[in-house]
Structures are given as structure tokens and as C-alpha cells.
Design a protein around this motif. Structure first.
Motif, PDB file in Angstrom:
ATOM      1  N   ARG A  10      10.826  -2.578   0.253  1.00 51.19           N
ATOM      2  CA  ARG A  10       9.731  -2.967  -0.652  1.00 51.19           C
ATOM      3  C   ARG A  10      10.208  -3.982  -1.678  1.00 51.19           C
ATOM      4  O   ARG A  10       9.522  -4.978  -1.955  1.00 51.19           O
ATOM      5  CB  ARG A  10       9.186  -1.719  -1.341  1.00 51.19           C
ATOM      6  CG  ARG A  10       7.983  -1.969  -2.239  1.00 51.19           C
ATOM      7  CD  ARG A  10       7.532  -0.659  -2.865  1.00 51.19           C
ATOM      8  NE  ARG A  10       6.329  -0.811  -3.658  1.00 51.19           N
ATOM      9  CZ  ARG A  10       5.752   0.195  -4.330  1.00 51.19           C
ATOM     10  NH1 ARG A  10       6.283   1.406  -4.264  1.00 51.19           N
ATOM     11  NH2 ARG A  10       4.653  -0.008  -5.040  1.00 51.19           N
ATOM     12  N   THR A  45       9.054  -7.958  -1.941  1.00 45.67           N
ATOM     13  CA  THR A  45       8.488  -8.432  -3.212  1.00 45.67           C
ATOM     14  C   THR A  45       9.235  -9.653  -3.725  1.00 45.67           C
ATOM     15  O   THR A  45       8.628 -10.625  -4.196  1.00 45.67           O
ATOM     16  CB  THR A  45       8.532  -7.313  -4.258  1.00 45.67           C
ATOM     17  OG1 THR A  45       7.780  -6.184  -3.789  1.00 45.67           O
ATOM     18  CG2 THR A  45       7.949  -7.788  -5.582  1.00 45.67           C
ATOM     19  N   SER A 100       2.288  -7.865  -5.942  1.00 48.62           N
ATOM     20  CA  SER A 100       2.991  -7.744  -4.667  1.00 48.62           C
ATOM     21  C   SER A 100       3.611  -6.362  -4.519  1.00 48.62           C
ATOM     22  O   SER A 100       3.576  -5.766  -3.438  1.00 48.62           O
ATOM     23  CB  SER A 100       4.076  -8.822  -4.562  1.00 48.62           C
ATOM     24  OG  SER A 100       3.515 -10.114  -4.616  1.00 48.62           O
ATOM     25  N   TRP A 101       4.186  -5.847  -5.604  1.00 46.34           N
ATOM     26  CA  TRP A 101       4.801  -4.521  -5.557  1.00 46.34           C
ATOM     27  C   TRP A 101       3.773  -3.450  -5.173  1.00 46.34           C
ATOM     28  O   TRP A 101       4.036  -2.580  -4.335  1.00 46.34           O
ATOM     29  CB  TRP A 101       5.425  -4.216  -6.905  1.00 46.34           C
ATOM     30  CG  TRP A 101       6.094  -2.870  -6.990  1.00 46.34           C
ATOM     31  CD1 TRP A 101       5.559  -1.708  -7.445  1.00 46.34           C
ATOM     32  CD2 TRP A 101       7.420  -2.549  -6.574  1.00 46.34           C
ATOM     33  NE1 TRP A 101       6.463  -0.684  -7.365  1.00 46.34           N
ATOM     34  CE2 TRP A 101       7.624  -1.172  -6.830  1.00 46.34           C
ATOM     35  CE3 TRP A 101       8.462  -3.286  -6.024  1.00 46.34           C
ATOM     36  CZ2 TRP A 101       8.817  -0.529  -6.557  1.00 46.34           C
ATOM     37  CZ3 TRP A 101       9.668  -2.650  -5.757  1.00 46.34           C
ATOM     38  CH2 TRP A 101       9.830  -1.288  -6.009  1.00 46.34           C
ATOM     39  N   LEU A 102       2.585  -3.545  -5.777  1.00 47.87           N
ATOM     40  CA  LEU A 102       1.545  -2.563  -5.482  1.00 47.87           C
ATOM     41  C   LEU A 102       1.024  -2.707  -4.048  1.00 47.87           C
ATOM     42  O   LEU A 102       0.888  -1.711  -3.316  1.00 47.87           O
ATOM     43  CB  LEU A 102       0.388  -2.711  -6.473  1.00 47.87           C
ATOM     44  CG  LEU A 102       0.714  -2.376  -7.935  1.00 47.87           C
ATOM     45  CD1 LEU A 102      -0.480  -2.688  -8.823  1.00 47.87           C
ATOM     46  CD2 LEU A 102       1.104  -0.916  -8.077  1.00 47.87           C
ATOM     47  N   LEU A 103       0.711  -3.937  -3.636  1.00 57.51           N
ATOM     48  CA  LEU A 103       0.148  -4.146  -2.309  1.00 57.51           C
ATOM     49  C   LEU A 103       1.157  -3.818  -1.210  1.00 57.51           C
ATOM     50  O   LEU A 103       0.804  -3.198  -0.196  1.00 57.51           O
ATOM     51  CB  LEU A 103      -0.334  -5.592  -2.170  1.00 57.51           C
ATOM     52  CG  LEU A 103      -1.537  -5.983  -3.027  1.00 57.51           C
ATOM     53  CD1 LEU A 103      -1.892  -7.444  -2.823  1.00 57.51           C
ATOM     54  CD2 LEU A 103      -2.738  -5.100  -2.708  1.00 57.51           C
ATOM     55  N   GLY A 127       3.570  -1.764  -1.461  1.00 60.85           N
ATOM     56  CA  GLY A 127       3.710  -0.307  -1.436  1.00 60.85           C
ATOM     57  C   GLY A 127       2.635   0.341  -0.581  1.00 60.85           C
ATOM     58  O   GLY A 127       2.908   1.279   0.175  1.00 60.85           O
ATOM     59  N   ARG A 128       1.399  -0.163  -0.702  1.00 62.92           N
ATOM     60  CA  ARG A 128       0.305   0.389   0.118  1.00 62.92           C
ATOM     61  C   ARG A 128       0.499   0.058   1.588  1.00 62.92           C
ATOM     62  O   ARG A 128       0.231   0.874   2.470  1.00 62.92           O
ATOM     63  CB  ARG A 128      -1.030  -0.152  -0.372  1.00 62.92           C
ATOM     64  CG  ARG A 128      -1.409   0.269  -1.777  1.00 62.92           C
ATOM     65  CD  ARG A 128      -2.830  -0.096  -2.104  1.00 62.92           C
ATOM     66  NE  ARG A 128      -3.773   0.560  -1.197  1.00 62.92           N
ATOM     67  CZ  ARG A 128      -5.093   0.398  -1.237  1.00 62.92           C
ATOM     68  NH1 ARG A 128      -5.621  -0.419  -2.150  1.00 62.92           N
ATOM     69  NH2 ARG A 128      -5.884   1.026  -0.395  1.00 62.92           N
ATOM     70  N   ILE A 129       0.989  -1.160   1.865  1.00 70.48           N
ATOM     71  CA  ILE A 129       1.193  -1.558   3.259  1.00 70.48           C
ATOM     72  C   ILE A 129       2.295  -0.725   3.913  1.00 70.48           C
ATOM     73  O   ILE A 129       2.191  -0.345   5.086  1.00 70.48           O
ATOM     74  CB  ILE A 129       1.544  -3.062   3.317  1.00 70.48           C
ATOM     75  CG1 ILE A 129       0.336  -3.898   2.874  1.00 70.48           C
ATOM     76  CG2 ILE A 129       1.985  -3.461   4.714  1.00 70.48           C
ATOM     77  CD1 ILE A 129       0.643  -5.369   2.727  1.00 70.48           C
ATOM     78  N   ARG A 174       3.170   2.302   3.069  1.00 76.92           N
ATOM     79  CA  ARG A 174       2.958   3.749   2.957  1.00 76.92           C
ATOM     80  C   ARG A 174       2.971   4.446   4.321  1.00 76.92           C
ATOM     81  O   ARG A 174       3.629   5.493   4.475  1.00 76.92           O
ATOM     82  CB  ARG A 174       1.647   4.025   2.224  1.00 76.92           C
ATOM     83  CG  ARG A 174       1.440   5.495   1.872  1.00 76.92           C
ATOM     84  CD  ARG A 174       0.145   5.648   1.096  1.00 76.92           C
ATOM     85  NE  ARG A 174       0.194   4.851  -0.133  1.00 76.92           N
ATOM     86  CZ  ARG A 174      -0.891   4.574  -0.857  1.00 76.92           C
ATOM     87  NH1 ARG A 174      -2.087   5.013  -0.470  1.00 76.92           N
ATOM     88  NH2 ARG A 174      -0.778   3.871  -1.959  1.00 76.92           N
ATOM     89  N   ARG A 222       6.512   4.834   5.449  1.00 75.44           N
ATOM     90  CA  ARG A 222       7.252   5.874   4.722  1.00 75.44           C
ATOM     91  C   ARG A 222       6.881   7.263   5.261  1.00 75.44           C
ATOM     92  O   ARG A 222       7.744   8.142   5.375  1.00 75.44           O
ATOM     93  CB  ARG A 222       6.954   5.783   3.223  1.00 75.44           C
ATOM     94  CG  ARG A 222       7.554   4.554   2.549  1.00 75.44           C
ATOM     95  CD  ARG A 222       7.612   4.734   1.033  1.00 75.44           C
ATOM     96  NE  ARG A 222       6.291   4.946   0.480  1.00 75.44           N
ATOM     97  CZ  ARG A 222       5.492   3.967   0.051  1.00 75.44           C
ATOM     98  NH1 ARG A 222       5.892   2.701   0.134  1.00 75.44           N
ATOM     99  NH2 ARG A 222       4.306   4.224  -0.464  1.00 75.44           N
ATOM    100  N   ARG A 223       5.601   7.447   5.587  1.00 80.11           N
ATOM    101  CA  ARG A 223       5.183   8.733   6.158  1.00 80.11           C
ATOM    102  C   ARG A 223       5.865   8.971   7.506  1.00 80.11           C
ATOM    103  O   ARG A 223       6.328  10.078   7.795  1.00 80.11           O
ATOM    104  CB  ARG A 223       3.671   8.766   6.330  1.00 80.11           C
ATOM    105  CG  ARG A 223       2.899   8.780   5.011  1.00 80.11           C
ATOM    106  CD  ARG A 223       1.423   8.620   5.277  1.00 80.11           C
ATOM    107  NE  ARG A 223       0.649   8.634   4.028  1.00 80.11           N
ATOM    108  CZ  ARG A 223      -0.644   8.311   3.951  1.00 80.11           C
ATOM    109  NH1 ARG A 223      -1.301   7.951   5.058  1.00 80.11           N
ATOM    110  NH2 ARG A 223      -1.259   8.342   2.793  1.00 80.11           N
TER     111      ARG A 223
END
Length: 231
Positions: A3, A7, A162-165, A167-169, A171, A174-175
Motif C-alpha cells: 500500500r 501510494t 491515494s492512501w484511502l483508495l 486501501g479499499r482496493i 482490502r 488482505r482478506r
């Protein structure tokens, strides 16, 4: 960390685009400002020459200085109390011929002046008009300051967004990674995987499910063979 690396790449690309835009804008703005000051210098010189031809004394301006350069090299300031400014090279030739124009720059201390030398006719020397570039330099510094703050703010906003988006991409990935860690620690091949989407992460999840299913069948077959051999 993936991540963080992504970024940084996005912010670096954004900064590069901003810098290219800033450089091109700065060149355009400085060129426009220089042209405006050059036109203002020419207009001032023509106005002062017309006033002198009419036998009057030109009104004093704080950002300009006017002086006469005689054919013998004598300099006469037109504003009382003002010191004569340095005459640029080539100005004396214009004063002696009384014809032509010459543009140049001269420096007095830490101040830069744009200079226009205008011939006033044979035997009458030349008019030397100098314009202080302090306003142009101030505008240049203000432009650079505003651009610097704007660039810094844009970079910070880009980094946060970028950090937020990203992170969502990431996610779903990560699961999937957490599910793989659970399978590795528990050896439970029946552990549920996250729902597979239609993107690259979804394809990876499906491939992982196929691999687990094949591994599960292989282990069942091996176990059946062992039980058969034991009987």
C-alpha cells in the motif's frame, strides 16, 4: 508494504505532472510580465520624449528614472535630487549619432533596471529611461511562493486520497492473505475464502479455491489409500 509503495508511486507521478505544468506556466507568466514591462518602458520613453520636445519637464514616477546623455558623455538626471544611473554599453554611440534605440539592463546594488536609450536627434544626445524591476521580481517571487504552496497541498491531498483508495482496493487481497494465513496455521483446507469478485483479486481468489479443492481431493485420496492399505 504494498500500500505504501503504490501510494508513493502515485504521488511521485502526480508531482511530476504538476512540476511539468508549473515549469511551463512559469515560463509563460515570466514571458508575459517581461513583455508588459518592456512595453511600459517604451511607452514611458515615448511620453518623456514628447514632453521634452514640448519644452516641459516630465512628471516624476517612483518606478522610473529619466536622464539625458549628451554626445560628450555627460549625464543629466531629469528628476531633481536623483543620482545618475550607470549608462549601458552602446548608449554613447546612440547619443553621438542622435538616432536609434537601445535596450539593456543595468544593476545598482541589488536592484536591476531595464534601460531604454532613445536618440533625440543629431547634436541633442539621447534620452535614457530606466525602469525598476522590483515589481517584476516581487511578482515572480509571489508566483513561485503560491505555486510552491499549491504543489505541496496538492501532493498532500493526493497522498491522503491515494492512501484511502488504495486501501479499499487492496482490502480483498488482505482478506485473502488472512485466509491463507489461517489455512497455513490450522491446516484446515475447508476454511472459507472471501467472496470472489470480477477483478484480478477475484480471479486470484478463484484460482486459490481451485488449488485448495484439488489439494483437498488429493489428501482425501491419499487418506483413502492409506486406510485401504491398513485393512
Amino acid at each position: 508494504m504494498l500500500r505504501t509503495r503504490i501510494t508513493l508511486v502515485v504521488v511521485a507521478a502526480t508531482l511530476l505532472a504538476i512540476l511539468v505544468s508549473v515549469v511551463s506556466s512559469y515560463r509563460g507568466v515570466t514571458g508575459m510580465v517581461a513583455d508588459q514591462f518592456d512595453r511600459a518602458l517604451v511607452d514611458r520613453a515615448d511620453a518623456v520624449a514628447a514632453v521634452l520636445d514640448a519644452g516641459r519637464v516630465p512628471a516624476e514616477r517612483p518606478d522610473t528614472a529619466e536622464q539625458l546623455l549628451l554626445p560628450d558623455g555627460t549625464v543629466r538626471p531629469l528628476s531633481p535630487g536623483r543620482a545618475a544611473l550607470p549608462v549601458p554599453p552602446g548608449a554613447l554611440a546612440v547619443a553621438r549619432s542622435g538616432e536609434g534605440r537601445l535596450t539593456a539592463e543595468t544593476t545598482v546594488g541589488d536592484r536591476t533596471f531595464g534601460v531604454l536609450v532613445l536618440g533625440r536627434g543629431e547634436g541633442h544626445g539621447a534620452l535614457v529611461v530606466s525602469q525598476d524591476y522590483a515589481d517584476a521580481e516581487r511578482m515572480d517571487q509571489e508566483f513561485l511562493g503560491r505555486i510552491s504552496w499549491t504543489t505541496a497541498g496538492s501532493a498532500a491531498a493526493c497522498a491522503a486520497l491515494s492512501w484511502l483508495l488504495i486501501g479499499r482496493i487492496l482490502r480483498p487481497m488482505r482478506r485473502l492473505a488472512r485466509a491463507a494465513e489461517r489455512i497455513s496455521s490450522t491446516q484446515d483446507l475447508g476454511t472459507a475464502l472471501p467472496a470472489a469478485g470480477r477483478d484480478e483479486v477475484g480471479r486470484l481468489t478463484l484460482a486459490f479455491e481451485v488449488m485448495l479443492d484439488a489439494l483437498h481431493r488429493s489428501m482425501d485420496t491419499l487418506q483413502a489409500q492409506e486406510e485401504k492399505a491398513g485393512t
